[in-house]
Design an enzyme around this catalytic site. Sequence first.
Site, PDB file in Angstrom:
ATOM      1  N   LYS A  15      20.706  -4.253  31.634  1.00  0.00           N
ATOM      2  CA  LYS A  15      21.432  -4.354  30.357  1.00  0.00           C
ATOM      3  C   LYS A  15      20.809  -5.419  29.460  1.00  0.00           C
ATOM      4  O   LYS A  15      20.638  -5.214  28.255  1.00  0.00           O
ATOM      5  CB  LYS A  15      22.889  -4.732  30.610  1.00  0.00           C
ATOM      6  CG  LYS A  15      23.754  -3.660  31.230  1.00  0.00           C
ATOM      7  CD  LYS A  15      25.189  -4.187  31.326  1.00  0.00           C
ATOM      8  CE  LYS A  15      26.120  -3.230  32.021  1.00  0.00           C
ATOM      9  NZ  LYS A  15      27.485  -3.780  32.134  1.00  0.00           N
ATOM     10  N   GLU A  41      36.333 -10.727  38.170  1.00  0.00           N
ATOM     11  CA  GLU A  41      36.860  -9.460  38.659  1.00  0.00           C
ATOM     12  C   GLU A  41      37.178  -8.565  37.469  1.00  0.00           C
ATOM     13  O   GLU A  41      37.798  -9.025  36.500  1.00  0.00           O
ATOM     14  CB  GLU A  41      38.139  -9.729  39.456  1.00  0.00           C
ATOM     15  CG  GLU A  41      38.203  -8.932  40.738  1.00  0.00           C
ATOM     16  CD  GLU A  41      39.577  -9.021  41.364  1.00  0.00           C
ATOM     17  OE1 GLU A  41      40.144  -7.964  41.688  1.00  0.00           O
ATOM     18  OE2 GLU A  41      40.074 -10.161  41.493  1.00  0.00           O
ATOM     19  N   ASP A  70      30.628  -3.264  28.817  1.00  0.00           N
ATOM     20  CA  ASP A  70      31.202  -2.548  29.947  1.00  0.00           C
ATOM     21  C   ASP A  70      30.861  -1.084  29.775  1.00  0.00           C
ATOM     22  O   ASP A  70      31.103  -0.493  28.714  1.00  0.00           O
ATOM     23  CB  ASP A  70      32.710  -2.755  30.073  1.00  0.00           C
ATOM     24  CG  ASP A  70      33.155  -2.435  31.504  1.00  0.00           C
ATOM     25  OD1 ASP A  70      32.631  -3.056  32.441  1.00  0.00           O
ATOM     26  OD2 ASP A  70      33.996  -1.535  31.701  1.00  0.00           O
ATOM     27  N   ASP A 157      20.574   6.399  35.916  1.00  0.00           N
ATOM     28  CA  ASP A 157      19.538   7.036  35.076  1.00  0.00           C
ATOM     29  C   ASP A 157      18.785   8.179  35.771  1.00  0.00           C
ATOM     30  O   ASP A 157      18.530   9.209  35.144  1.00  0.00           O
ATOM     31  CB  ASP A 157      18.539   5.991  34.551  1.00  0.00           C
ATOM     32  CG  ASP A 157      19.086   5.210  33.362  1.00  0.00           C
ATOM     33  OD1 ASP A 157      19.878   5.781  32.585  1.00  0.00           O
ATOM     34  OD2 ASP A 157      18.725   4.032  33.215  1.00  0.00           O
TER      35      ASP A 157
HETATM   36  O1  LIG Z   1      22.229   2.940  30.755  1.00  0.00           O
HETATM   37  C1  LIG Z   1      22.634   3.169  31.906  1.00  0.00           C
HETATM   38  N1  LIG Z   1      21.887   3.848  32.789  1.00  0.00           N
HETATM   39  C2  LIG Z   1      22.277   4.074  34.050  1.00  0.00           C
HETATM   40  N2  LIG Z   1      23.434   3.624  34.556  1.00  0.00           N
HETATM   41  C3  LIG Z   1      24.217   2.936  33.706  1.00  0.00           C
HETATM   42  C4  LIG Z   1      23.883   2.684  32.370  1.00  0.00           C
HETATM   43  N3  LIG Z   1      24.856   1.994  31.789  1.00  0.00           N
HETATM   44  C5  LIG Z   1      25.779   1.807  32.703  1.00  0.00           C
HETATM   45  N4  LIG Z   1      25.399   2.380  33.871  1.00  0.00           N
HETATM   46  C6  LIG Z   1      26.109   2.339  35.158  1.00  0.00           C
HETATM   47  C7  LIG Z   1      25.582   1.207  36.025  1.00  0.00           C
HETATM   48  C8  LIG Z   1      26.809   0.710  36.718  1.00  0.00           C
HETATM   49  O2  LIG Z   1      27.064   1.530  37.856  1.00  0.00           O
HETATM   50  C9  LIG Z   1      27.916   0.955  35.696  1.00  0.00           C
HETATM   51  C10 LIG Z   1      28.138  -0.228  34.787  1.00  0.00           C
HETATM   52  O3  LIG Z   1      29.105  -1.097  35.361  1.00  0.00           O
HETATM   53  P1  LIG Z   1      29.434  -2.479  34.628  1.00  0.00           P
HETATM   54  O4  LIG Z   1      30.520  -3.139  35.354  1.00  0.00           O
HETATM   55  O5  LIG Z   1      29.589  -2.239  33.155  1.00  0.00           O
HETATM   56  O6  LIG Z   1      28.076  -3.296  34.774  1.00  0.00           O
HETATM   57  P2  LIG Z   1      27.488  -4.141  35.980  1.00  0.00           P
HETATM   58  O7  LIG Z   1      28.560  -4.391  37.010  1.00  0.00           O
HETATM   59  O8  LIG Z   1      26.238  -3.510  36.424  1.00  0.00           O
HETATM   60  O9  LIG Z   1      27.115  -5.512  35.275  1.00  0.00           O
HETATM   61  P3  LIG Z   1      28.133  -6.507  34.479  1.00  0.00           P
HETATM   62  O10 LIG Z   1      29.539  -6.048  34.732  1.00  0.00           O
HETATM   63  O11 LIG Z   1      27.845  -7.873  35.024  1.00  0.00           O
HETATM   64  O12 LIG Z   1      27.738  -6.387  33.038  1.00  0.00           O
HETATM   65  O13 LIG Z   1      27.482   2.057  34.910  1.00  0.00           O
HETATM   66 MG   LIG Z   2      30.446  -4.993  36.388  1.00  0.00          MG
END
Ligand SMILES: O=c1nc[nH]c2c1ncn2[C@H]1C[C@H](O)[C@@H](COP(=O)(O)OP(=O)(O)OP(=O)(O)O)O1
Ligand SMILES: [Mg+2]
Length: 197
Positions: A15, A41, A70, A157
């Site tokens: 990201k 959380e 998110d 992806d």
């Molecule tokens: O462009 C993308 N291409 C592939 N997969 C993606 C994309 N954008 C979100 N995703 C998936 C990854 C994860 O399984 C979920 C996000 O979960 P999410 O909680 O928002 O992010 P995260 O835990 O990886 O990092 P954080 O919360 O610290 O920002 O959706």
């Molecule tokens: Mg997350």
Amino acid sequence: MTFTQLVLASHNAGKLKELQAMLGDSVHLRSIGEFSSVEPEETGLSFVENAILKARNASRISGLPALADDSGLAVDFLGGAPGIYSARYADGQGDAANNAKLLDALKDVPEAERGAQFVCVLALVRHAEDPLPILCEGLWHGRILTAASGEHGFGYDPLFWVPERNCSSAELDPIQKNQLSHRARAMAILRQRLSLQ
Ligand SMILES: O=c1nc[nH]c2c1ncn2[C@H]1C[C@H](O)[C@@H](COP(=O)(O)OP(=O)(O)OP(=O)(O)O)O1
Ligand SMILES: [Mg+2]
């Protein structure tokens, strides 16, 4: 409103890379990882709630304005699952396990019923108690493949078929993905709201 630096409320390196590329040089995104390794959380029931919660937490820890992303994958056949639970779909075992679980859940589901959308909500707070977070949403429509394909990107992806390019999202180079994705659409709205060109 002008920001020269924002803290990105995310521990996801994919990201950070994509969002920094979309924002350009005028705003420096600093990772919350510089300040803390503790992840909050994600207790919300919607992308919006979780984005706000992450942004407030990062702003409180860093003392800087904070941007949170998110995001997740909503699969039609699964009634929108895994949705906000996308990162935790296989109980925290990571991207490969999430992808394997999704392929299994859609085993024998025909192509016409494999529609899905990536969802991204960006939330920007000026400070931890900001009563008016800026919220921007982006969707990307596609289909879930029957096998992984491609090496770029992260998360789901390799399983996400992009109809407008006839390839998986992981087969797009980063520049192409950043023009089309759910995150790109949300960021285009944010840039307008911030009057960045
Ligand atoms: O462009 C993308 N291409 C592939 N997969 C993606 C994309 N954008 C979100 N995703 C998936 C990854 C994860 O399984 C979920 C996000 O979960 P999410 O909680 O928002 O992010 P995260 O835990 O990886 O990092 P954080 O919360 O610290 O920002 O959706
Ligand atoms: Mg997350």
